[in-house]
Motif scaffolding. Structure first.
Motif, mmCIF file in Angstrom:
data_model
loop_
_atom_site.group_PDB
_atom_site.id
_atom_site.type_symbol
_atom_site.label_atom_id
_atom_site.label_comp_id
_atom_site.label_asym_id
_atom_site.label_seq_id
_atom_site.Cartn_x
_atom_site.Cartn_y
_atom_site.Cartn_z
ATOM 1 N N SER A 126 0.850 -1.186 0.000
ATOM 2 C CA SER A 126 0.000 0.000 0.000
ATOM 3 C C SER A 126 0.886 1.236 0.000
ATOM 4 O O SER A 126 2.097 1.154 0.246
ATOM 5 N N ASP A 127 0.280 2.392 -0.245
ATOM 6 C CA ASP A 127 1.065 3.625 -0.273
ATOM 7 C C ASP A 127 1.478 4.079 1.122
ATOM 8 O O ASP A 127 2.233 5.046 1.271
ATOM 9 N N THR A 128 0.990 3.393 2.168
ATOM 10 C CA THR A 128 1.412 3.711 3.530
ATOM 11 C C THR A 128 2.381 2.682 4.098
ATOM 12 O O THR A 128 2.808 2.790 5.238
ATOM 13 N N SER A 129 2.721 1.663 3.308
ATOM 14 C CA SER A 129 3.643 0.621 3.777
ATOM 15 C C SER A 129 5.092 1.096 3.779
ATOM 16 O O SER A 129 5.929 0.529 4.495
ATOM 17 N N TRP A 130 5.389 2.106 2.960
ATOM 18 C CA TRP A 130 6.759 2.550 2.739
ATOM 19 C C TRP A 130 6.842 4.058 2.916
ATOM 20 O O TRP A 130 5.925 4.780 2.550
ATOM 21 N N TYR A 131 7.971 4.543 3.446
ATOM 22 C CA TYR A 131 8.188 5.987 3.479
ATOM 23 C C TYR A 131 9.681 6.281 3.548
ATOM 24 O O TYR A 131 10.480 5.452 4.002
ATOM 25 N N ARG A 132 10.037 7.453 3.073
ATOM 26 C CA ARG A 132 11.427 7.888 3.096
ATOM 27 C C ARG A 132 11.731 8.625 4.395
ATOM 28 O O ARG A 132 10.943 9.419 4.879
ATOM 29 N N ASP A 133 12.892 8.328 4.971
ATOM 30 C CA ASP A 133 13.395 9.019 6.148
ATOM 31 C C ASP A 133 14.811 9.464 5.821
ATOM 32 O O ASP A 133 15.772 8.743 6.069
ATOM 33 N N GLY A 134 14.926 10.643 5.229
ATOM 34 C CA GLY A 134 16.226 11.090 4.736
ATOM 35 C C GLY A 134 16.691 10.189 3.612
ATOM 36 O O GLY A 134 15.987 9.983 2.623
ATOM 37 N N GLU A 135 17.877 9.607 3.784
ATOM 38 C CA GLU A 135 18.426 8.709 2.771
ATOM 39 C C GLU A 135 17.929 7.277 2.932
ATOM 40 O O GLU A 135 18.227 6.415 2.111
ATOM 41 N N LYS A 136 17.174 7.008 3.980
ATOM 42 C CA LYS A 136 16.696 5.644 4.251
ATOM 43 C C LYS A 136 15.298 5.437 3.672
ATOM 44 O O LYS A 136 14.492 6.358 3.591
ATOM 45 N N LEU A 137 15.033 4.191 3.297
ATOM 46 C CA LEU A 137 13.686 3.758 2.955
ATOM 47 C C LEU A 137 13.202 2.856 4.086
ATOM 48 O O LEU A 137 13.875 1.891 4.443
ATOM 49 N N CYS A 141 10.253 0.359 5.606
ATOM 50 C CA CYS A 141 9.097 -0.491 5.319
ATOM 51 C C CYS A 141 8.455 -0.887 6.645
ATOM 52 O O CYS A 141 9.127 -1.424 7.528
ATOM 53 N N LYS A 142 7.153 -0.638 6.784
ATOM 54 C CA LYS A 142 6.444 -0.963 8.017
ATOM 55 C C LYS A 142 6.187 -2.460 8.162
ATOM 56 O O LYS A 142 5.906 -2.940 9.259
ATOM 57 N N GLN A 146 14.825 -18.265 -14.107
ATOM 58 C CA GLN A 146 14.502 -16.885 -14.481
ATOM 59 C C GLN A 146 15.787 -16.069 -14.421
ATOM 60 O O GLN A 146 16.498 -16.100 -13.411
ATOM 61 N N ARG A 147 16.073 -15.334 -15.522
ATOM 62 C CA ARG A 147 17.364 -14.656 -15.615
ATOM 63 C C ARG A 147 17.237 -13.205 -16.047
ATOM 64 O O ARG A 147 18.246 -12.521 -16.206
ATOM 65 N N LYS A 148 16.026 -12.761 -16.256
ATOM 66 C CA LYS A 148 15.770 -11.339 -16.507
ATOM 67 C C LYS A 148 14.395 -11.017 -15.952
ATOM 68 O O LYS A 148 13.414 -11.684 -16.275
ATOM 69 N N GLY A 149 14.346 -10.018 -15.080
ATOM 70 C CA GLY A 149 13.073 -9.663 -14.471
ATOM 71 C C GLY A 149 13.222 -8.434 -13.602
ATOM 72 O O GLY A 149 14.216 -7.701 -13.682
ATOM 73 N N TYR A 150 12.235 -8.222 -12.761
ATOM 74 C CA TYR A 150 12.211 -7.049 -11.898
ATOM 75 C C TYR A 150 12.985 -7.309 -10.607
ATOM 76 O O TYR A 150 13.215 -8.456 -10.209
ATOM 77 N N LEU A 151 13.361 -6.230 -9.941
ATOM 78 C CA LEU A 151 13.788 -6.280 -8.549
ATOM 79 C C LEU A 151 12.555 -6.049 -7.694
ATOM 80 O O LEU A 151 11.694 -5.243 -8.039
ATOM 81 N N CYS A 152 12.441 -6.738 -6.577
ATOM 82 C CA CYS A 152 11.313 -6.533 -5.677
ATOM 83 C C CYS A 152 11.812 -6.369 -4.244
ATOM 84 O O CYS A 152 12.627 -7.167 -3.779
ATOM 85 N N LEU A 153 11.314 -5.348 -3.567
ATOM 86 C CA LEU A 153 11.558 -5.163 -2.147
ATOM 87 C C LEU A 153 10.384 -5.769 -1.394
ATOM 88 O O LEU A 153 9.229 -5.523 -1.730
ATOM 89 N N GLU A 154 10.702 -6.528 -0.340
ATOM 90 C CA GLU A 154 9.679 -7.323 0.319
ATOM 91 C C GLU A 154 9.224 -6.709 1.642
ATOM 92 O O GLU A 154 10.041 -6.304 2.472
ATOM 93 N N SER A 155 7.928 -6.671 1.805
ATOM 94 C CA SER A 155 7.293 -6.335 3.084
ATOM 95 C C SER A 155 6.749 -7.639 3.651
ATOM 96 O O SER A 155 5.866 -8.257 3.054
ATOM 97 N N GLU A 156 7.300 -8.081 4.810
ATOM 98 C CA GLU A 156 6.880 -9.387 5.314
ATOM 99 C C GLU A 156 6.687 -9.397 6.833
ATOM 100 O O GLU A 156 7.225 -10.240 7.549
ATOM 101 N N GLY A 157 5.916 -8.416 7.306
ATOM 102 C CA GLY A 157 5.448 -8.478 8.678
ATOM 103 C C GLY A 157 6.289 -7.782 9.721
ATOM 104 O O GLY A 157 5.897 -7.742 10.892
ATOM 105 N N ALA A 158 7.449 -7.226 9.347
ATOM 106 C CA ALA A 158 8.317 -6.587 10.338
ATOM 107 C C ALA A 158 8.912 -5.308 9.761
ATOM 108 O O ALA A 158 9.173 -5.212 8.560
ATOM 109 N N LYS A 159 9.143 -4.345 10.617
ATOM 110 C CA LYS A 159 9.717 -3.066 10.189
ATOM 111 C C LYS A 159 11.189 -3.246 9.848
ATOM 112 O O LYS A 159 11.962 -3.820 10.615
ATOM 113 N N ILE A 160 11.577 -2.739 8.692
ATOM 114 C CA ILE A 160 12.956 -2.851 8.220
ATOM 115 C C ILE A 160 13.326 -1.568 7.499
ATOM 116 O O ILE A 160 12.467 -0.880 6.924
ATOM 117 N N GLU A 161 14.615 -1.223 7.530
ATOM 118 C CA GLU A 161 15.118 -0.049 6.832
ATOM 119 C C GLU A 161 16.159 -0.472 5.794
ATOM 120 O O GLU A 161 16.944 -1.400 6.023
#
Length: 250
Positions: free
Chosen positions: A58-69, A71-72, A212-227
């Motif tokens: 969702s658009d509230t799952s992620w936010y920028r904190d200065g240079e950090k990203l 994820c809730k 699979q050898r060509k595709g997207y990069l994905c950042l994962e949200s999996e239940g814990a806050k991470i930076e």
């Protein structure tokens, strides 16, 4: 008069289709940068910002904190890169803010979350907090400690051959990850179906012959806050690749 209405109808339909496509590909945020290897050597081109599109968070799952990203962690799902990549080097730093936290980055990934997991198919570069093994005992038995030190594995439909097998997964041969609140550094080299992972300054894991050898990069949200911070992609020259190795473009 009919011709005018017909023209207007076609115009409105095209506009609506365009709006739907645009909204479906709307950039959620920018984080990290991409450089081409040859441009990096010559020093002629400025870095390109990496743009990320929401898949099922969702658009509230992620936010920028200065240079950090930040994820809730909820809902469970991913954001994906705007573009697909084949051969590249990735550097990223990350830290969990909760004991036992779970996350990761997918490479060569598609855009179709599995119903049973909400996560897509690709090669996952695992990011677990060290206490995860204590919190996930089964029948009193603790999972192998190597599980939390940078496992690599094919997720969903993606298949790989592990360098250091733990079943179908590849475990790190040395325990190098740091715990909650401490920054970890990953260097991930992805070339023609082979991946090598460096954890905090040393290569300790790998897989090969990824389906699979060509595709997207994905950042994962999996239940814990991470930076995350300092995400850099250096795109390398293309290699030999078959159509079945490329995920469907969106």
């Amino acid at each position: 008069m009919r011709r005018r209405y017909k023209f207007l109808s076609v115009f409105v339909l095209c506009w609506l289709l365009q709006q739907g496509l645009t909204q479906g590909q709307q950039v959620l945020f920018e984080f990290g940068e991409k450089k081409d290897f040859n441009d990096l050597i010559s020093g002629t081109v400025a870095p390109e910002p990496l743009k990320w599109i929401d898949v099922n968070t969702s658009d509230t799952s992620w936010y920028r904190d200065g240079e950090k990203l930040v994820c809730k962690g909820l809902p469970i799902g991913v954001v994906r890169s705007e573009k697909m990549y084949q051969n590249f080097i990735m550097h990223v730093e990350w830290r969990h803010l909760e004991k036992g936290g779970n996350s990761g980055i997918f490479v060569w990934c598609d855009d179709e979350p599995e119903e049973y997991s909400r996560l897509p198919s690709g090669v996952e570069v695992q990011m677990l907090e060290l206490d995860w093994v204590n919190q996930n005992k089964r029948d009193g038995a603790m999972p192998p400690i190597a599980y939390v030190h940078g496992e690599l594995f094919g997720a969903g439909k993606a298949k790989t051959i592990p360098d250091n097998p733990r079943g179908e997964r590849s475990k790190s041969i040395e325990n190098r990850c740091l715990g909650v609140g401490e920054w970890n550094k990953y260097t991930v080299v992805c070339v023609d179906g082979t991946i090598k992972l460096s954890v905090n300054g040393k290569f300790v894991n790998g897989i090969r012959e990824s389906s699979q050898r060509k595709g997207y990069l994905c950042l994962e949200s999996e239940g814990a806050k991470i930076e995350f911070k300092n995400l850099h992609i250096i795109e390398l020259e293309k290699g030999y690749i078959l159509p079945e190795h490329i995920v469907e473009a969106k």
